[in-house]
Enzyme design. Structure first.
Site, short mmCIF file in Angstrom:
data_model
loop_
_atom_site.label_atom_id
_atom_site.label_comp_id
_atom_site.label_asym_id
_atom_site.label_seq_id
_atom_site.Cartn_x
_atom_site.Cartn_y
_atom_site.Cartn_z
N HIS A 72 41.37 20.05 21.89
CA HIS A 72 40.65 18.54 22.90
C HIS A 72 39.09 17.95 22.82
CE1 HIS A 72 44.07 18.74 25.98
NE2 HIS A 72 45.15 19.04 24.89
N TYR A 201 43.02 13.30 34.74
CA TYR A 201 42.40 13.66 35.89
C TYR A 201 42.74 12.51 36.50
CZ TYR A 201 40.70 18.31 34.59
OH TYR A 201 41.08 19.51 33.92
N PRO A 293 41.71 25.14 40.78
CA PRO A 293 42.35 25.25 39.42
C PRO A 293 41.29 23.75 38.91
CG PRO A 293 44.48 24.76 40.70
CD PRO A 293 42.68 25.32 41.32
N LYS A 297 38.57 26.53 35.13
CA LYS A 297 37.57 27.90 35.32
C LYS A 297 38.20 29.09 35.44
CE LYS A 297 33.87 25.32 33.80
NZ LYS A 297 34.76 25.02 31.92
N TYR A 385 32.06 20.94 31.46
CA TYR A 385 33.39 21.18 31.58
C TYR A 385 33.53 22.09 30.18
CZ TYR A 385 39.13 19.67 31.17
OH TYR A 385 40.12 20.28 31.39
P1 RFL Z 1 45.33 37.90 37.59
O1 RFL Z 1 46.37 37.14 36.62
O2 RFL Z 1 46.12 37.80 39.07
O3 RFL Z 1 46.03 39.29 37.13
C1 RFL Z 1 45.80 40.67 38.35
C2 RFL Z 1 47.19 41.56 37.86
O4 RFL Z 1 46.62 43.34 38.89
C3 RFL Z 1 47.53 42.92 39.36
N1 RFL Z 1 47.98 44.17 40.43
C4 RFL Z 1 47.96 45.12 40.41
N2 RFL Z 1 47.87 46.60 39.88
C5 RFL Z 1 47.74 47.34 40.44
N3 RFL Z 1 48.09 48.37 41.24
C6 RFL Z 1 47.61 47.06 42.24
N4 RFL Z 1 47.43 47.29 43.39
C7 RFL Z 1 47.49 45.69 41.59
N5 RFL Z 1 47.60 44.31 42.26
C8 RFL Z 1 47.51 43.82 41.34
C9 RFL Z 1 48.51 41.99 39.51
O5 RFL Z 1 49.76 43.01 39.11
C10 RFL Z 1 48.36 41.29 38.32
O6 RFL Z 1 49.02 41.17 37.14
O7 RFL Z 1 43.77 38.21 37.68
P2 RFL Z 1 43.06 38.09 36.55
O8 RFL Z 1 43.26 39.53 35.25
O9 RFL Z 1 41.51 37.99 36.41
O10 RFL Z 1 43.09 37.00 35.43
C11 RFL Z 1 42.61 35.55 35.88
C12 RFL Z 1 43.98 34.56 36.14
O11 RFL Z 1 44.69 34.75 36.18
C13 RFL Z 1 42.96 33.18 36.98
O12 RFL Z 1 42.07 32.83 37.21
C14 RFL Z 1 44.20 31.80 36.83
O13 RFL Z 1 45.50 32.19 36.33
C15 RFL Z 1 43.82 31.27 37.36
N6 RFL Z 1 44.45 30.10 37.83
C16 RFL Z 1 43.88 29.27 36.93
N7 RFL Z 1 42.94 29.27 36.12
C17 RFL Z 1 43.06 28.32 35.51
O14 RFL Z 1 41.74 28.11 34.84
N8 RFL Z 1 43.56 26.58 35.34
C18 RFL Z 1 45.21 26.85 36.31
O15 RFL Z 1 45.42 25.75 35.98
C19 RFL Z 1 45.42 28.13 36.95
N9 RFL Z 1 45.73 27.87 37.63
C20 RFL Z 1 45.76 29.74 38.14
C21 RFL Z 1 46.86 28.58 38.34
C22 RFL Z 1 46.28 31.04 39.57
C23 RFL Z 1 46.88 31.01 40.51
N10 RFL Z 1 47.32 32.12 41.32
C24 RFL Z 1 46.42 33.11 41.20
C25 RFL Z 1 47.80 31.86 42.76
C26 RFL Z 1 48.06 28.92 39.27
C27 RFL Z 1 48.04 30.00 40.35
C28 RFL Z 1 48.97 29.61 40.91
C1 PHB Z 2 46.98 23.71 33.13
O1 PHB Z 2 47.21 23.20 31.76
O2 PHB Z 2 47.26 24.25 34.17
C2 PHB Z 2 45.91 23.02 33.48
C3 PHB Z 2 44.85 21.91 32.56
C4 PHB Z 2 43.56 21.50 33.37
C5 PHB Z 2 42.92 22.08 34.97
C6 PHB Z 2 44.15 23.04 35.57
C7 PHB Z 2 44.88 23.41 35.21
O3 PHB Z 2 42.29 21.71 35.64
#
Ligand code: RFL
Ligand code: PHB
Length: 390
Positions: A72, A201, A293, A297, A385
């Site tokens: 993008h 957005y 989100p 980031k 961004y």
């Molecule tokens: P994760 O992905 O939460 O992985 C952590 C792992 O640790 C495991 N765990 C354990 N394992 C052993 N013993 C324990 N006691 C444990 N407790 C937990 C879990 O099962 C899991 O597999 O953290 P990590 O690796 O730091 O990665 C970070 C990213 O996943 C996170 O920053 C992003 O996904 C945040 N996030 C989003 N970020 C974006 O940039 N764009 C998004 O659209 C976006 N949507 C989201 C999201 C995070 C969400 N969460 C956490 C609720 C949407 C959701 C729903």
């Molecule tokens: C997504 O694709 O899930 C997404 C993209 C941009 C954002 C947050 C989530 O700022």
């Protein structure tokens, strides 16, 4: 049993750290509470910064993101019923972001780990990091009722916001938090994205909306919703109708709707834990910080923590220097707070807040108008961004 680095959590942080250490010849084992399928079933982030893509290449897992990721050059803001493109590429001397789902990235890392014959212990119960204030840390866990112990040189707490690592040191952590008074309702659907080359957005009287994608045939959309809404309250028809009402007429007309293949509500939170090192244990990714989100980031910050941590551990093992591990927390936090600021700002700008009437709303309107008409203001948005330099 012994390993050099015991990693808790097989999310993107833990898997990427494991892969980078393996490439440098450093032995590691991952302990994950869930099954691999459960981890792959979580639909989360979708937008990668250039530094994250470079790190995936460095880890030897960049092939699929290079091939299938959609580059993008711009983003779009929609407000007051009109669209405003922001030329991110032009404003940042050529930087881009790549649309590639967290699920795919996680799958690439899991496959590389399996191909390299590295151990991941899935469905590990009661994982506990111990002894990290001394010279001989270890991790205990249970499987089928039996407790096991793994000795190591370092522990990496990559276990997300609800993990055990930060909880183990909760009396020594300073926490900073802001909780937002709304959530995001997200829908994944096998339909072509309405805007395949720019994330949209939207800020409307009805609330925030976001048009994103996972591929040219799979889209991801979100609408701001009250925190007490339930997924069951939202039929597909209600979701598509609400999304359309928050966009400009041309985009609303162009949306291709279809059945949702995933639908969930996520709360929005800003959170930072300081510091990120406790003797021989480090926190990385969501274990140490959460961003709302807006701005995408979360995953990118996790990747840069891992970059700093892997570099620090590699120089410890290869060059016998403590310098990297001593500066890890400070280096990460300096970058994290800037991403926290950006995510908080974009969240504040793009959402409708229950208590923002009259004056506050005019401030938001004025800032949006300024943002899209001032090159300086657009540049601030664009350079945050695409991600600040390491
Ligand atoms: P994760 O992905 O939460 O992985 C952590 C792992 O640790 C495991 N765990 C354990 N394992 C052993 N013993 C324990 N006691 C444990 N407790 C937990 C879990 O099962 C899991 O597999 O953290 P990590 O690796 O730091 O990665 C970070 C990213 O996943 C996170 O920053 C992003 O996904 C945040 N996030 C989003 N970020 C974006 O940039 N764009 C998004 O659209 C976006 N949507 C989201 C999201 C995070 C969400 N969460 C956490 C609720 C949407 C959701 C729903
Ligand atoms: C997504 O694709 O899930 C997404 C993209 C941009 C954002 C947050 C989530 O700022």
């Amino acid at each position: 049993m012994r390993t050099q680095v015991a990693i808790i959590g097989a999310g993107p942080s833990g898997l990427l750290l494991g892969q980078l250490l393996y490439k440098a010849g450093i032995d590691n084992i991952i302990f994950e509470r869930q099954s691999a399928d459960y981890v792959l079933g979580r639909i989360r982030a979708g937008i990668l910064e250039e530094v994250t893509v470079a790190l995936l290449n460095e880890a030897g897992v960049g092939e699929r993101v290079q091939r299938d990721g959609v580059v993008h050059h711009s983003i779009e803001l929609v407000f007051a019923g009109a669209r405003h493109p922001i030329d991110v590429h032009g404003l940042t001397a050529g930087k881009v972001v790549t649309a590639y789902g967290q699920t795919e990235l996680t799958r690439d890392l899991m496959e590389a780990r399996a191909a390299a014959g590295l151990t991941t212990i899935y469905e590990a119960g009661n994982v506990v990091p111990q002894g990290f204030d001394g010279e001989q840390p270890f991790v205990t866990w249970t499987i089928d009722g039996a407790t096991h112990r793994m000795d190591c040189d370092f522990i990496a707490g990559c276990d997300g916001f609800h993990g055990v690592s930060r909880a183990t040191v909760k009396d020594r952590v300073r926490e900073f938090e802001r909780v937002y008074p709304f959530g995001w309702l997200g829908v994944l659907s096998d339909t072509p994205p309405v805007s395949p080359h720019a994330i949209v957005y939207g800020n409307s009287e009805r609330g925030f909306s976001l048009c994103s994608m996972r591929s040219l045939t799979r889209s991801r959309y979100y609408v701001q919703c009250p925190l007490d809404d339930k997924v069951e309250d939202w039929s597909d028809a209600r979701f598509w109708d609400e999304l359309r009402r928050r966009l400009d007429p041309a985009l609303a007309e162009a949306i291709v709707t279809g059945p949702s293949i995933e639908k969930s509500i996520a709360p929005l939170r800003s959170f930072v834990a300081e510091p990120m090192r406790f003797g021989r244990m480090f926190l990385a990714g969501d274990a140490a910080h959460i961003v709302p989100p807006t701005g995408a980031k979360g995953l990118n910050l996790a990747a840069t923590d891992v970059k700093y941590l892997s570099t620090a551990l590699i120089s410890y093992f290869k060059d016998s220097t403590n310098e990297g591990i001593d500066s890890y927390s400070g280096k990460c936090l300096s970058r994290i707070w800037k991403a926290e600021r950006f995510s908080w700002w974009l969240t504040s700008l793009m959402h409708r807040f229950p208590d923002t009437a009259g004056f506050g709303q005019r401030m938001q309107d004025a800032e949006l108008d300024y943002l899209v008409h001032s090159r300086a203001a657009s540049t601030v948005l664009a350079e945050n961004y695409v991600g600040l330099p390491l």
